[in-house]
Design a protein around this motif. Sequence first.
Motif, PDB file in Angstrom:
ATOM      1  N   ALA A 230       0.835  -1.214   0.000  1.00  0.00           N
ATOM      2  CA  ALA A 230       0.000   0.000   0.000  1.00  0.00           C
ATOM      3  C   ALA A 230       0.866   1.258   0.000  1.00  0.00           C
ATOM      4  O   ALA A 230       0.456   2.308  -0.491  1.00  0.00           O
ATOM      5  CB  ALA A 230      -0.939  -0.001   1.202  1.00  0.00           C
ATOM      6  N   GLN A 231       2.091   1.134   0.523  1.00  0.00           N
ATOM      7  CA  GLN A 231       3.023   2.276   0.493  1.00  0.00           C
ATOM      8  C   GLN A 231       3.748   2.381  -0.848  1.00  0.00           C
ATOM      9  O   GLN A 231       4.591   3.252  -1.023  1.00  0.00           O
ATOM     10  CB  GLN A 231       4.091   2.103   1.582  1.00  0.00           C
ATOM     11  N   LEU A 245      -5.773  -3.590   0.263  1.00  0.00           N
ATOM     12  CA  LEU A 245      -4.812  -2.511  -0.005  1.00  0.00           C
ATOM     13  C   LEU A 245      -5.402  -1.138   0.302  1.00  0.00           C
ATOM     14  O   LEU A 245      -4.753  -0.295   0.932  1.00  0.00           O
ATOM     15  CB  LEU A 245      -4.352  -2.574  -1.467  1.00  0.00           C
ATOM     16  N   ASP A 246      -6.639  -0.922  -0.131  1.00  0.00           N
ATOM     17  CA  ASP A 246      -7.257   0.396   0.113  1.00  0.00           C
ATOM     18  C   ASP A 246      -7.416   0.649   1.611  1.00  0.00           C
ATOM     19  O   ASP A 246      -7.217   1.755   2.092  1.00  0.00           O
ATOM     20  CB  ASP A 246      -8.632   0.481  -0.562  1.00  0.00           C
ATOM     21  N   CYS A 248      -5.538  -0.530   3.992  1.00  0.00           N
ATOM     22  CA  CYS A 248      -4.224  -0.210   4.565  1.00  0.00           C
ATOM     23  C   CYS A 248      -3.851   1.236   4.253  1.00  0.00           C
ATOM     24  O   CYS A 248      -3.332   1.948   5.114  1.00  0.00           O
ATOM     25  CB  CYS A 248      -3.160  -1.167   4.045  1.00  0.00           C
ATOM     26  N   THR A 249      -4.123   1.653   3.034  1.00  0.00           N
ATOM     27  CA  THR A 249      -3.832   3.047   2.668  1.00  0.00           C
ATOM     28  C   THR A 249      -4.617   4.001   3.574  1.00  0.00           C
ATOM     29  O   THR A 249      -4.097   4.988   4.087  1.00  0.00           O
ATOM     30  CB  THR A 249      -4.227   3.302   1.189  1.00  0.00           C
ATOM     31  N   ARG A 250      -5.876   3.647   3.814  1.00  0.00           N
ATOM     32  CA  ARG A 250      -6.717   4.495   4.671  1.00  0.00           C
ATOM     33  C   ARG A 250      -6.151   4.530   6.098  1.00  0.00           C
ATOM     34  O   ARG A 250      -6.057   5.603   6.706  1.00  0.00           O
ATOM     35  CB  ARG A 250      -8.160   3.947   4.683  1.00  0.00           C
ATOM     36  N   SER A 253      -3.154   6.846   6.351  1.00  0.00           N
ATOM     37  CA  SER A 253      -3.423   8.290   6.349  1.00  0.00           C
ATOM     38  C   SER A 253      -4.219   8.694   7.596  1.00  0.00           C
ATOM     39  O   SER A 253      -3.990   9.760   8.166  1.00  0.00           O
ATOM     40  CB  SER A 253      -4.109   8.721   5.053  1.00  0.00           C
TER      41      SER A 253
END
Length: 399
Positions: A230-231, A245-246, A248-250, A253
Amino acid sequence: AGIESLGDLTGKRVLVRSDLNVPLDGTTITDDGRIRASVPTIQQLSDAGARVVVTAHLGRPDGSPDPKFSLGPVAARLSELLGRPVAFATDTVGASASETVAALQDGEIAVLENVRFNDGETSKDDAVRGGFADQLAQLADAFVSDGFGVVHRKQASVYDVALRLPSAMGGLVAAEVDVLRRLTESPERPYVVVLGGSKVSDKLGVIDNLIDKADKILIGGGMVFTFLKAQGHEVGKSLLEADQLDTCTRYLSEAADRGVEIVLPTDVVVDTAFPSGDREPQPSVVPASEIPADALGLDIGPDSATAFAAALADARTVFWNGPMGVFEVDAFADGTRAVAQALTEVDGLSVVGGGDSAAAVRQLGFDEGAFGHISTGGGASLEFLEGKELPGIAVLERD
Ligand code: 3PG
């Protein structure tokens, strides 16, 4: 309420739900932690003169008898630990159970065969479960809930039977609840959470609930590769949950917005194949941002282990769930060992939750007494920290 609320137990038949779900290799118990944790309550009831009837599950049989999942070896181990005979019924609510219970003298102990050999135990149909709970309840005058590892299950021997008999919380469940409440209600700071294990999807609820409570969340284990991806890093053949993945991205942030630090490994130990009996492990250490296409990550690297230990050094409260790597194989055990070691040095409350992490600290030779608390619950401790209501606790605390 505790066992004393049940009054004088002399001569009373007391059904105890324990969590005796231990890892087995054939019929050999590879980690008896849960059996040992269940001994004090069983002993306490026996000392009180009760006729103790232990019910428990092993594994996930399909609702019918399956010799692979027999509690026979567990009953034998319990007997060794207690240093006295333990009777074993070859069914849960059938003829063997009735005869075994009827033959108990005051203070004697029996174990019933795997409660999940009966499809009523885990049925989603309240009436079916209730019918089975009626049969269990007939074997006893009172019920003690002591299987913390199963209190998140709305199952007959955990939930429904408590509606049918005078019921109390055993000492193990009470102790677990006490510690876990300290983690959720006003934990001392800094509060550091360490998460590992294979799947992000198993930890979503905990991350959601702790992301605004913890000061730092350290992530290792198989789940970390979805975060690394995700990074924007390539993770080679490492475990990846593409559908997370989304999420983890959330998390990354959200954590930044809330001032919570999510700490990911900067280096990882890789091999070109998952360790198996076929060949010796060939570990090598690579930066987490440069995992080769033909490699898979199997542990956090030495720099990361040092960084994780440093993050734990000044913590006043720590919760750890999930190994940092494939600790069963020595070449990939260092990350988990480093985290375990750091937990033993915490000046404050350190809690190890989850069957795998608890087994890891024992397998790696740590003294259990060096940790603040080792939870016997895997899913149960996670659901507790997710803030969910646990049916097996709620049923005991209802008015
Ligand atoms: C566990 O191993 O976490 C408990 O014994 C519960 O088992 P279960 O996940 O099969 O319900």
